[in-house]
Every structure is written in C-alpha cells, then in structure tokens.
Write a protein that holds these residues in place. Structure first.
Motif, mmCIF file in Angstrom:
data_model
loop_
_atom_site.group_PDB
_atom_site.id
_atom_site.type_symbol
_atom_site.label_atom_id
_atom_site.label_comp_id
_atom_site.label_asym_id
_atom_site.label_seq_id
_atom_site.Cartn_x
_atom_site.Cartn_y
_atom_site.Cartn_z
ATOM 1 N N ASP A 50 0.837 -1.206 0.000
ATOM 2 C CA ASP A 50 0.000 0.000 0.000
ATOM 3 C C ASP A 50 0.873 1.259 0.000
ATOM 4 N N ASP A 89 3.279 4.255 -1.942
ATOM 5 C CA ASP A 89 3.395 5.000 -3.183
ATOM 6 C C ASP A 89 4.603 4.508 -3.968
ATOM 7 N N ASP A 90 4.636 4.823 -5.248
ATOM 8 C CA ASP A 90 5.753 4.459 -6.127
ATOM 9 C C ASP A 90 6.497 5.735 -6.486
ATOM 10 N N SER A 106 -0.941 4.927 -10.827
ATOM 11 C CA SER A 106 -0.833 4.180 -9.576
ATOM 12 C C SER A 106 0.322 3.185 -9.656
ATOM 13 N N SER A 149 0.873 11.858 -17.650
ATOM 14 C CA SER A 149 0.119 12.204 -16.442
ATOM 15 C C SER A 149 -1.107 13.003 -16.855
ATOM 16 N N GLY A 190 -4.754 13.051 -11.248
ATOM 17 C CA GLY A 190 -4.296 12.431 -10.011
ATOM 18 C C GLY A 190 -2.867 12.784 -9.640
ATOM 19 N N VAL A 191 -2.376 12.105 -8.610
ATOM 20 C CA VAL A 191 -1.022 12.309 -8.097
ATOM 21 C C VAL A 191 -0.143 11.168 -8.602
ATOM 22 N N ASP A 192 0.885 11.486 -9.338
ATOM 23 C CA ASP A 192 1.727 10.469 -9.967
ATOM 24 C C ASP A 192 2.385 9.580 -8.917
ATOM 25 N N ALA A 241 0.888 7.673 -6.719
ATOM 26 C CA ALA A 241 0.135 7.542 -5.467
ATOM 27 C C ALA A 241 -0.645 6.233 -5.398
ATOM 28 N N TYR A 242 -0.626 5.615 -4.238
ATOM 29 C CA TYR A 242 -1.456 4.442 -3.971
ATOM 30 C C TYR A 242 -2.919 4.891 -3.929
ATOM 31 N N THR A 265 -6.147 5.546 -2.689
ATOM 32 C CA THR A 265 -7.048 5.548 -1.541
ATOM 33 C C THR A 265 -8.471 5.833 -2.007
ATOM 34 N N GLY A 289 -9.155 9.960 -1.718
ATOM 35 C CA GLY A 289 -8.353 10.682 -2.700
ATOM 36 C C GLY A 289 -8.748 10.341 -4.116
#
Length: 269
Positions: free
Chosen positions: A3, A5-6, A44, A65, A68-70, A72-73, A75, A78
């Motif tokens: 769970d 982030d990358d 993700s 992109s 979203g947030v690059d 990001a896991y 949630t 979010g």
C-alpha cells in the motif's frame, strides 16, 4: 499487495509539448513506442507495474500524467476526488452526448512524437478504464497501429454508449478496415462500469476488427487498493488493480496476450 506510493525512479520525467499544451510524461525502455494511459485515479503503482512489463517486453513506454497524483497508492477518498474533478474537466467527456474527449487530440500528437523518437513500424496505445476508449480514438493517428482497449468506462451514464462522436467513430472504423488493423479489448463479465452492452456497441461499429475478450469476474483480485474496493466496487481493472500475478491465472494470461499483440504488431515477431 503493497500500500506504498511508487517513487517512479526508473523512468525519465519529461515535460512534452504538443500543439502548445505541455504535460508530464514518464518515459522508459527502448524499442518501438507504446503510449500507456493511466486509469482512474492516476498513475498508480499497479499502472506502473504494467508499464514496466511493457518496457521489459522490448518497448519504449510513454506514460502521460492526465489526472491524479503520480505514483500515489489509490485511496478511496483521494481517488474519488480525482474522479470528480476529471468528470467536470474540459479535457474529458465523461457522460453521454459529449462526443470525443478533447485530450485525445493531444494524445495523438504524443503518439506522433513518440514514433518520431523511437522509429519502428508504428506505435501501440493502451487505454485503461477512464482512458480505455482513448486507445481506439488514437487510431485516427496513422502512427498508431496497435490499439488496446481495457475495460473502457466512458460514458459513465450510458452502459451501451461509446466515448466517440459519430464522425470519429466512422473515421476510426474506416481506418481500421483500410489498414487491416485489429483492436484488442478486455473486460470482466460482471463489470458494471464496462458492460456487455458496451462491447456489443464496439462490435456493431467495428465488426471483425474488434477482438473483445471477457474474463469471469470470479478471476479478479479480491484485495485491490481501497479506491477499487470501495468506489469502483466491482471487478474492473483486468491487467492492473484486479490482476492476480500468478502463473496460469486468467488475468496474467490477458497481460501476456497484450504483450504478444504489441510484439506482433510493433516488433514483427
């Protein structure tokens, strides 16, 4: 499943301009280009896992992109907020009657740029979920010769609808027929976001050029990230969040089929 982030440390982070619009694109690998578009709610860790598989199969991956947030896991809270913003964005046509999403023109330009940079016979395009149909629309660009449509969810309010204007639909159909191209597509049989009605509509438009493959929902990963478990709420993401990374598993077979399709079209193997 992790769970975390990358950090996306194994891709080059580039700012690429197309027709006066600049976006962040993550690039890695060598060989012919494949444009991989993220699914909701963004780039993700599972989307990056697919990107690495494509890269390691002998391709240069371009991962734009779009929301979203690059890294990001996904949630639940979010991801739901990202989806709400995308649905009202001028770049996307999330609902019936909206026609083709404007962002697809930018993506076609990215495919042209990628083909110029990487060479080869053409470019692959993989769409996922919110961007699923974009891979088909990108076939309006002559460089795109290997479109893969995964669980296309748009338009959200019409299970039998296609995220295409009538004009673009005819143009894509004619281009596929003229150049002898195939569209590879996947969904789970009990996916409420990408229904059998939608695949039937693709088949009606494209005929034998549409190769739609359906997996049993019982094969889906039962422990996806929270966004998919709580917001999506149905088997959906065949080769990302709902993939089961085990030899012989139907979802891993789907991944292998996609890689084989790209290899055949782009590497001639």
């Amino acid at each position: 499943m992790s769970d975390a982030d990358d950090a996306i440390t194994d891709f080059s982070r580039r700012r690429l301009g197309v027709d006066g619009v600049t976006k962040t694109v993550y690039v890695a690998g060598s060989g012919p280009a494949v444009v991989l578009m993220p699914e909701m709610p963004g780039i993700s860790p599972d989307v990056l896992r697919l990107a690495r598989w494509v890269r390691d199969a002998g391709f240069t991956v371009y991962l734009p992109s779009l929301f979203g947030v690059d890294g990001a896991y996904p949630t639940a809270s979010g991801g739901a907020e990202v989806a709400r913003r995308a649905c009202v964005s001028a770049e996307f046509r999330a609902f019936a009657g909206g026609g083709t999403s404007p962002v697809t023109a930018w993506l076609r330009g990215l495919a042209r740029l990628a083909h110029t940079e990487c060479g080869g016979p053409g470019v692959g395009a993989i769409g996922l979920c919110f961007t699923g149909n974009f891979a088909l629309t990108m076939a309006l660009e002559p460089a795109v010769i290997a479109p893969v449509v995964n669980h296309p969810s748009l338009p959200l309010d019409d299970p039998a609808g296609l995220e295409l204007s009538d004009e673009d639909g005819r143009a894509v159909r004619d281009r596929l027929k003229r150049d002898g191209l195939k569209v590879l597509a996947y969904r789970f049989d009990d996916d409420r976001w990408c229904t059998g009605q939608r695949f039937a509509a693709y088949r009606a438009l494209l005929g034998d050029a549409f190769d739609g493959r359906v997996l049993p929902g019982s094969a889906a990963n039962t422990s996806p990230p929270p966004f998919f478990r709580e917001v999506v709420g149905t088997p959906h993401s065949v080769v990302t969040a709902h993939l089961v990374d085990q030899d012989g598993h139907p979802t891993l077979k789907a991944r292998d089929e996609i890689l084989a399709f790209l290899t055949d079209r782009l590497l001639g193997k």
